[in-house]
Motif scaffolding. Structure first.
Motif, short mmCIF file in Angstrom:
data_model
loop_
_atom_site.label_atom_id
_atom_site.label_comp_id
_atom_site.label_asym_id
_atom_site.label_seq_id
_atom_site.Cartn_x
_atom_site.Cartn_y
_atom_site.Cartn_z
N ASN A 87 0.84 -1.21 0.00
CA ASN A 87 0.00 0.00 0.00
C ASN A 87 0.87 1.25 0.00
O ASN A 87 0.63 2.21 -0.73
CB ASN A 87 -0.91 0.05 1.24
CG ASN A 87 -1.97 -1.03 1.22
OD1 ASN A 87 -2.20 -1.65 0.19
ND2 ASN A 87 -2.61 -1.26 2.35
N TYR A 88 1.90 1.19 0.82
CA TYR A 88 2.84 2.30 0.91
C TYR A 88 3.56 2.50 -0.43
O TYR A 88 3.65 3.62 -0.93
CB TYR A 88 3.85 2.03 2.03
CG TYR A 88 5.12 2.79 1.92
CD1 TYR A 88 5.21 4.10 2.35
CD2 TYR A 88 6.25 2.20 1.35
CE1 TYR A 88 6.38 4.82 2.23
CE2 TYR A 88 7.42 2.90 1.22
CZ TYR A 88 7.49 4.20 1.66
OH TYR A 88 8.64 4.90 1.52
N SER A 89 4.07 1.41 -1.00
CA SER A 89 4.83 1.50 -2.25
C SER A 89 3.98 2.12 -3.36
O SER A 89 4.47 2.92 -4.16
CB SER A 89 5.29 0.12 -2.71
OG SER A 89 6.19 -0.39 -1.79
N TRP A 90 2.71 1.71 -3.37
CA TRP A 90 1.82 2.26 -4.40
C TRP A 90 1.55 3.74 -4.14
O TRP A 90 1.58 4.57 -5.03
CB TRP A 90 0.51 1.47 -4.43
CG TRP A 90 -0.38 1.92 -5.53
CD1 TRP A 90 -1.42 2.80 -5.45
CD2 TRP A 90 -0.28 1.57 -6.91
NE1 TRP A 90 -1.98 3.01 -6.68
CE2 TRP A 90 -1.29 2.25 -7.60
CE3 TRP A 90 0.57 0.72 -7.63
CZ2 TRP A 90 -1.48 2.13 -8.97
CZ3 TRP A 90 0.39 0.60 -8.99
CH2 TRP A 90 -0.63 1.30 -9.65
N PRO A 165 -6.30 11.24 -6.70
CA PRO A 165 -7.31 10.35 -6.11
C PRO A 165 -7.80 9.28 -7.09
O PRO A 165 -8.41 8.29 -6.67
CB PRO A 165 -8.45 11.31 -5.75
CG PRO A 165 -8.27 12.50 -6.62
CD PRO A 165 -6.81 12.60 -6.93
N ASP A 166 -7.52 9.44 -8.38
CA ASP A 166 -7.94 8.42 -9.35
C ASP A 166 -7.00 7.21 -9.32
O ASP A 166 -7.43 6.09 -9.57
CB ASP A 166 -7.96 9.01 -10.77
CG ASP A 166 -9.06 10.06 -10.89
OD1 ASP A 166 -10.19 9.78 -10.43
OD2 ASP A 166 -8.78 11.17 -11.37
N THR A 167 -5.72 7.47 -9.04
CA THR A 167 -4.75 6.36 -9.03
C THR A 167 -4.30 5.98 -7.63
O THR A 167 -3.62 4.98 -7.45
CB THR A 167 -3.49 6.75 -9.84
OG1 THR A 167 -2.90 7.90 -9.22
CG2 THR A 167 -3.83 7.06 -11.29
N ALA A 168 -4.65 6.79 -6.66
CA ALA A 168 -4.20 6.60 -5.26
C ALA A 168 -2.69 6.73 -5.13
O ALA A 168 -2.07 6.07 -4.31
CB ALA A 168 -4.68 5.28 -4.68
N GLY B 58 -3.20 -5.01 -14.26
CA GLY B 58 -3.18 -3.62 -14.73
C GLY B 58 -3.02 -2.60 -13.61
O GLY B 58 -3.27 -2.90 -12.43
N GLU B 59 -2.63 -1.40 -14.00
CA GLU B 59 -2.44 -0.30 -13.05
C GLU B 59 -3.78 0.08 -12.39
O GLU B 59 -3.84 0.41 -11.22
CB GLU B 59 -1.87 0.93 -13.76
CG GLU B 59 -0.52 0.71 -14.42
CD GLU B 59 0.61 0.61 -13.42
OE1 GLU B 59 1.02 1.64 -12.88
OE2 GLU B 59 1.09 -0.53 -13.18
N LYS B 60 -4.85 0.02 -13.21
CA LYS B 60 -6.17 0.43 -12.72
C LYS B 60 -6.63 -0.49 -11.57
O LYS B 60 -7.12 -0.01 -10.54
CB LYS B 60 -7.18 0.38 -13.87
CG LYS B 60 -8.49 1.07 -13.60
CD LYS B 60 -9.30 1.21 -14.88
CE LYS B 60 -10.60 1.97 -14.64
NZ LYS B 60 -11.55 1.21 -13.86
N GLU B 61 -6.43 -1.79 -11.78
CA GLU B 61 -6.83 -2.74 -10.73
C GLU B 61 -6.02 -2.53 -9.45
O GLU B 61 -6.57 -2.60 -8.35
CB GLU B 61 -6.63 -4.20 -11.21
CG GLU B 61 -7.60 -4.65 -12.28
CD GLU B 61 -7.11 -4.33 -13.67
OE1 GLU B 61 -6.14 -3.55 -13.80
OE2 GLU B 61 -7.69 -4.84 -14.63
N TYR B 65 -7.56 -1.45 -5.86
CA TYR B 65 -7.33 -2.27 -4.67
C TYR B 65 -6.79 -1.41 -3.52
O TYR B 65 -7.28 -1.50 -2.39
CB TYR B 65 -6.36 -3.40 -4.99
CG TYR B 65 -5.93 -4.16 -3.77
CD1 TYR B 65 -6.75 -5.14 -3.20
CD2 TYR B 65 -4.71 -3.88 -3.14
CE1 TYR B 65 -6.37 -5.82 -2.06
CE2 TYR B 65 -4.33 -4.55 -1.99
CZ TYR B 65 -5.15 -5.52 -1.45
OH TYR B 65 -4.78 -6.18 -0.31
N VAL B 66 -5.80 -0.55 -3.85
CA VAL B 66 -5.18 0.27 -2.79
C VAL B 66 -6.22 1.25 -2.23
O VAL B 66 -6.31 1.44 -1.00
CB VAL B 66 -3.92 1.00 -3.30
CG1 VAL B 66 -3.37 1.96 -2.24
CG2 VAL B 66 -2.84 -0.01 -3.68
#
Lengths: 512, 74
Positions: A87-90, A165-168, B58-61, B65-66
């Protein structure tokens, strides 16, 4: 109801702490000794005195052992980011990626290319080219540290980005703001200069062993004069950067600053606890009273804000709030954080349902409260207080031993220039004992920096428990012990090989 | 062309002779080899799979999830 697996979080934290601390056993000596090698070799090139070449080559061997055993131990941390802290990495997105990529491309290749010339090139390239390679190895090693420390500083003080907020993910808006944030500058300078102190102590300690054994006297005395001068110079810089780091901490991580001092009730004319002991049993707010303390009047106010009458907020100012000083309570921040979290969830749902007006409204709410986002993961204000006693004692270990090392550098340098180093057995013992102590001091510095900022993994934005991946706790426990065994074996190997080389001592070799 | 060949030859011999004449270095290379084997062939392969990469293509998934984890943590 927000629920987290406490065991998973604690094991993941323990695993990261273990690997980071082991990694840091190898790094600081590399950072410092490479510059001392460059200085020693410069003297050799300028004087053409073969003793200086002998000195350079011996310390180069010590550096080589440390580098070989330590190299790639940091990669484990990157494995953990992807597996245990997904979660952090993302969430950190390219903020973390950019500095690490620059490190990989620029510094690592620079360092690894010139290391080969430094070790293998004595009889293959000209003296000056070899010397340039040694300097470039030192610069490369320190540049590697720069990018890692910039990434770490961003976690302490996230700047130069915008959350999408779309990609987090947090997206880099201003690379220079990330690179040149005061936190990054202080962190880099304080970390590398304290590493130079560590390397200087190692050189002085090993050289003192030779003096104690009454062998390789000239080698030992010359090594000590370089290390003492180098250590003294950078001890002064370390104190100066430590001072500015403390001021920066008081500004961007005031809870860590208060925890470092066990400072619960904010006050003007706040004294600094030079030394003290805490009662063993904390209360529900983790508060531990002092059994005894020695204070320096007004010093904490001065340290934090350069003014003896400045108000230094305490832990209760943050947990309970202090409207008079414009400090909102953690409970209020937790509420605002939860508003941000809910707004993000609503925004995501509204986007799915193509409800543009709701999406826009929730996005506005989210952005207005984003600065409190991470607080929403806490249940009570007390969740946001770091381990106070650990931070308090670690800070004192760092400062007190750091001060003693400064005195050692001064005295060693004085004796060196007066040529009075011989026959001082008590001093040799102190210098040798300083080797393990300087490693403890260096680790204590990182404990202050990292334990002191708990529960944050990214200050104000993400807590450790929100950062962790939901994997099996058992797998984290297994890898924790695998790492503990592997790194302990590496450490034993390093110490054994180093001791063997130290016993052998410097040797006379050919070449230019 | 000839100059490049000479330079490449010199670089080759720098490493070749360097590795051949190592003393303590041989022991260190064995340690490095064992360490890298453990890290990449054991730890990475069996214990450190990319959590998001191994679950989502994919990046979207991954981002969904996050966001789910952050907004509805379980």
């Amino acid at each position: 109801m927000i629920e987290f697996n406490t065991s998973l979080i604690e094991w993941s934290r323990a695993q990261f702490a273990l690997t980071a601390m082991f990694h840091w056993l190898f790094v600081p000596l590399t950072l410092g000794i490479t510059f001392m090698l460059a200085i020693m070799e410069t003297i050799y090139v300028r004087t053409n005195d073969p003793e200086w070449k002998r000195i350079t080559k011996f310390w180069m061997t010590i550096f080589g052992i440390n580098f070989a055993i330590g190299v790639a131990t940091g990669i484990i941390l990157e494995f953990e980011f992807g597996t245990n802290w997904s979660n952090y990495s993302w969430f950190v997105g390219d903020i973390f990626g950019a500095p690490l990529a620059v490190e990989g491309i620029m510094a690592f290749f620079m360092e690894s290319t010139f290391i080969a010339i430094m070790f293998f090139g004595w009889n293959k390239v000209s003296k000056r080219f070899h010397l340039a390679s040694t300097w470039l190895t030192a610069i490369g090693a320190n540049l590697s540290a720069l990018w890692i420390l910039v990434a770490n500083a961003w976690m302490q003080n996230p700047v130069g980005m915008k959350f999408n907020p779309d990609t987090a993910r947090n997206e880099m808006q201003n690379f220079w703001e990330v690179l040149f944030s005061p936190t990054a500058i202080n962190k880099f300078l304080h970390t590398i200069t304290s590493s130079y102190m560590l390397a200087a102590i190692v050189v002085i300690g090993i050289s003192s062993w030779y003096l104690l054994k009454n062998r390789d006297i000239l080698f030992a005395k010359r090594s000590i004069v370089v290390a003492a001068a180098f250590g003294l110079l950078f001890a002064i810089v370390t104190i100066s950067t430590g001072d500015s780091s403390a001021r920066e901490m008081a500004r961007v991580q005031p809870m860590k600053f208060a925890a470092m001092e066990n400072h619960y009730h904010g006050k003007s004319f706040a004294p600094l606890v030079a030394f003290g002991a805490l009662t063993p049993d904390p209360d529900t707010t983790k508060k531990q009273d002092f059994v005894f303390k020695i204070e320096i009047p007004n010093m904490l106010s001065y340290m934090a804000f350069l003014s003896p009458n400045a108000y230094v907020p305490g832990i209760y100012d943050f947990t309970h709030g202090n409207p008079e000083k414009g400090i909102i309570s953690y409970q209020e921040r937790i509420d605002k954080g939860k508003v941000a979290i809910n707004a993000l969830a609503t925004y995501k749902q509204a986007k799915k349902e193509n409800n543009d007006s709701l999406a826009l409204a929730s996005l506005t709410t989210f952005e207005a409260n984003y600065q409190h986002f991470g607080y929403g993961f806490a249940n009570t204000p007390e969740d946001l207080i770091p381990p106070v006693a650990t931070t308090f004692y670690s800070f004192r270990i760092m400062v007190i031993f750091g001060g003693l090392f400064l005195l050692l550098f001064i005295y060693m340098f004085y004796l060196s220039i007066k040529n009075k180093l011989e026959g001082k057995k008590w001093l040799y013992y102190i210098a040798i004992a300083s080797i393990p102590l300087v490693y403890i001091t260096s680790q204590a510095g990182w404990i202050v920096a990292e334990i002191g900022r708990q529960p944050w993994v990214i200050q104000n934005l993400m807590t450790t428990k929100a950062a962790v991946s939901h994997i099996e706790t058992s797998s984290v426990i297994i890898t924790f012990w695998l790492f503990a065994i592997t790194f302990t074996a590496l450490l034993i190997a390093e110490i054994r090989i180093m001791l063997k080389q130290i016993k052998k001592g410097p040797k006379t070799e050919g070449g230019h | 062309m000839k100059t490049i060949k000479i330079i490449l030859n010199k670089i080759f011999h720098l490493y070749y002779d360097g590795f051949r004449s190592m003393t303590v270095g041989k022991q260190l290379w064995i340690i490095i080899a064992i360490k890298l084997f453990l890290m990449f062939a054991v730890f990475k392969l069996f214990f450190f799979k990319d959590f998001l990469g191994s679950r989502f293509s994919g990046e979207k998934e991954k981002s969904e999830y996050v966001i789910d984890r952050l907004t509805q943590p379980k």
